[in-house]
Motif scaffolding. Structure first.
Motif, mmCIF file in Angstrom:
data_model
loop_
_atom_site.group_PDB
_atom_site.id
_atom_site.type_symbol
_atom_site.label_atom_id
_atom_site.label_comp_id
_atom_site.label_asym_id
_atom_site.label_seq_id
_atom_site.Cartn_x
_atom_site.Cartn_y
_atom_site.Cartn_z
ATOM 1 N N VAL A 96 9.287 -56.670 -25.688
ATOM 2 C CA VAL A 96 10.020 -57.937 -25.820
ATOM 3 C C VAL A 96 9.138 -59.078 -25.320
ATOM 4 N N VAL A 97 9.015 -60.101 -26.145
ATOM 5 C CA VAL A 97 8.244 -61.283 -25.756
ATOM 6 C C VAL A 97 9.174 -62.300 -25.089
ATOM 7 N N LEU A 129 16.315 -56.206 -37.491
ATOM 8 C CA LEU A 129 15.072 -56.917 -37.807
ATOM 9 C C LEU A 129 15.375 -58.051 -38.787
ATOM 10 N N ARG A 130 14.930 -59.268 -38.434
ATOM 11 C CA ARG A 130 15.181 -60.405 -39.324
ATOM 12 C C ARG A 130 14.196 -60.367 -40.495
ATOM 13 N N MET A 131 14.768 -60.417 -41.699
ATOM 14 C CA MET A 131 13.934 -60.361 -42.900
ATOM 15 C C MET A 131 13.765 -61.750 -43.496
ATOM 16 N N ALA A 132 12.669 -61.940 -44.232
ATOM 17 C CA ALA A 132 12.443 -63.205 -44.944
ATOM 18 C C ALA A 132 13.548 -63.379 -45.979
ATOM 19 N N VAL A 133 13.789 -64.613 -46.363
ATOM 20 C CA VAL A 133 14.883 -64.905 -47.297
ATOM 21 C C VAL A 133 14.731 -64.088 -48.584
ATOM 22 N N ILE A 183 7.024 -57.807 -30.094
ATOM 23 C CA ILE A 183 5.737 -57.382 -30.658
ATOM 24 C C ILE A 183 6.051 -56.468 -31.850
ATOM 25 N N PRO A 184 5.409 -56.691 -33.016
ATOM 26 C CA PRO A 184 5.801 -55.967 -34.228
ATOM 27 C C PRO A 184 5.959 -54.453 -34.066
ATOM 28 N N MET A 185 4.992 -53.783 -33.432
ATOM 29 C CA MET A 185 5.067 -52.313 -33.359
ATOM 30 C C MET A 185 6.250 -51.819 -32.524
ATOM 31 N N SER A 186 6.894 -52.720 -31.782
ATOM 32 C CA SER A 186 7.932 -52.272 -30.843
ATOM 33 C C SER A 186 9.348 -52.455 -31.377
ATOM 34 N N TYR A 187 9.508 -52.978 -32.604
ATOM 35 C CA TYR A 187 10.857 -53.414 -32.963
ATOM 36 C C TYR A 187 11.889 -52.290 -33.021
ATOM 37 N N VAL A 188 11.467 -51.092 -33.440
ATOM 38 C CA VAL A 188 12.447 -49.990 -33.500
ATOM 39 C C VAL A 188 12.864 -49.544 -32.090
ATOM 40 N N PRO A 189 11.918 -49.200 -31.194
ATOM 41 C CA PRO A 189 12.356 -48.814 -29.846
ATOM 42 C C PRO A 189 13.099 -49.919 -29.101
ATOM 43 N N VAL A 190 12.676 -51.160 -29.264
ATOM 44 C CA VAL A 190 13.387 -52.241 -28.559
ATOM 45 C C VAL A 190 14.827 -52.328 -29.071
ATOM 46 N N SER A 191 14.978 -52.256 -30.376
ATOM 47 C CA SER A 191 16.308 -52.339 -30.973
ATOM 48 C C SER A 191 17.209 -51.206 -30.449
ATOM 49 N N ARG A 192 16.649 -49.995 -30.373
ATOM 50 C CA ARG A 192 17.442 -48.848 -29.878
ATOM 51 C C ARG A 192 17.796 -49.029 -28.408
ATOM 52 N N THR A 193 16.866 -49.531 -27.622
ATOM 53 C CA THR A 193 17.128 -49.698 -26.186
ATOM 54 C C THR A 193 18.219 -50.748 -25.951
ATOM 55 N N VAL A 244 7.949 -63.594 -39.700
ATOM 56 C CA VAL A 244 6.859 -63.566 -38.714
ATOM 57 C C VAL A 244 6.846 -64.905 -37.986
ATOM 58 N N THR A 245 6.857 -64.860 -36.662
ATOM 59 C CA THR A 245 6.957 -66.094 -35.867
ATOM 60 C C THR A 245 5.609 -66.821 -35.788
ATOM 61 N N ASP A 246 5.628 -68.008 -35.186
ATOM 62 C CA ASP A 246 4.395 -68.768 -34.952
ATOM 63 C C ASP A 246 3.414 -67.964 -34.105
ATOM 64 N N ASN A 247 3.926 -66.981 -33.371
ATOM 65 C CA ASN A 247 3.076 -66.167 -32.487
ATOM 66 C C ASN A 247 2.737 -64.814 -33.131
ATOM 67 N N SER A 248 2.978 -64.702 -34.431
ATOM 68 C CA SER A 248 2.709 -63.469 -35.195
ATOM 69 C C SER A 248 3.555 -62.284 -34.751
#
Ligand code: ABF
Length: 248
Positions: A223-224, A181-185, A160-170, A192-196
């Motif tokens: 995490v989704v 975080l995966r960035m656009a080319v 989920i977008p708002m969670s990427y920093v804490p998830v990454s740290r955990t 952004v995935t098909d599920n936003s």
């Protein structure tokens, strides 16, 4: 040699990549020929290898007048199904699939997969989980004994977008390595995935107990889904450089 190579000297890397394309086709065709039967509901994966499988599926539907229903794993798969005039369905109407066919970024000796290099892991895992048989297709570059030997970009994790920093740290705290975080080319923003949602690519340092890693990461709030497919693939078809198909 295809037409476009006539009169044109191919560099080693070009030769390698055209071999890989041929290998993808071999794998895709073998999976469709061996696992799709009349009246099947078929899960259609994402990526570049599945394109060959869908070509073959459409050809067989036409030639053998098969009655096939397709369930896509992504926007790309949906477009592919429509482009070929195949019957498009969904999990509402077909929650149980006869077979799902999909690509992978890497396959280890236990048929554990890294998927999600193309960003479609969550819907792919849902569809694979609904299939009686989950069949993987790949070229020779995807085969390894231990994950991380071939695919160097890490395990994709949809968050989920708002969670990427804490998830990454955990994840880094629990298992080491780094989840980026995966960035656009064009680097203008995150993929952004098909599920936003966003994707973290977890660059792990050592081989792990993938079943434990998968369930542990899934429990982190935000995490989704993870791109680790543990105990899901029933068979993997690798197209090989020598024009054969190797089955694992
Ligand atoms: C998707 O496409 C992904 O889960 C996997 O990352 C990828 C395989 O793509 P390709 O066939 O292009 O290597 O299925």
């Amino acid at each position: 040699y295809t037409q476009r190579h006539v009169g044109h000297f191919r560099s080693p890397s070009e030769t390698h990549s055209s071999m890989a394309e041929e290998a993808k086709k071999l794998a895709g065709y073998a999976a469709v020929d061996n696992h799709v039967k009349d009246n099947h509901v078929v899960g259609v994966g994402s990526g570049s290898t599945i394109v060959f499988a869908v070509d073959r599926l459409a050809e067989r539907v036409r030639q053998e007048k098969l009655n096939i229903v397709c369930v896509p794993t992504s926007f790309q798969a949906r477009q592919l199904i429509l482009k070929h005039g195949l019957v498009l369905s969904d999990l509402d109407r077909h929650p149980e699939l006869d077979v799902a066919i999909d690509g992978a970024d890497e396959v280890d000796a236990a048929l554990t997969l890294i998927k999600g290099g193309g960003g479609c892991l969550t819907q792919e895992k849902i569809v694979a989980g609904c299939a009686k048989h989950f069949i993987v297709i790949a070229d020779f570059r995807k085969a390894s004994s231990t994950l991380g030997q071939q695919w160097k970009k890490g395990v994709p994790i949809e968050v989920i977008p708002m969670s990427y920093v804490p998830v990454s740290r955990t994840i880094a705290k629990l298992f080491g390595g780094e989840a980026v975080l995966r960035m656009a080319v064009n680097k203008a923003g995150p993929v952004v995935t098909d599920n936003s949602n966003f994707i973290l690519d977890w660059k792990f340092e050592n081989p792990q107990n993938w079943a434990v890693v998968n369930t542990t990461i899934k429990m982190i709030p935000g995490v989704v889904e993870t791109g680790l497919f543990v105990g899901m693939a029933e068979r993997v078809y690798f197209g090989m450089e020598d024009g054969t198909v190797s089955v694992r």
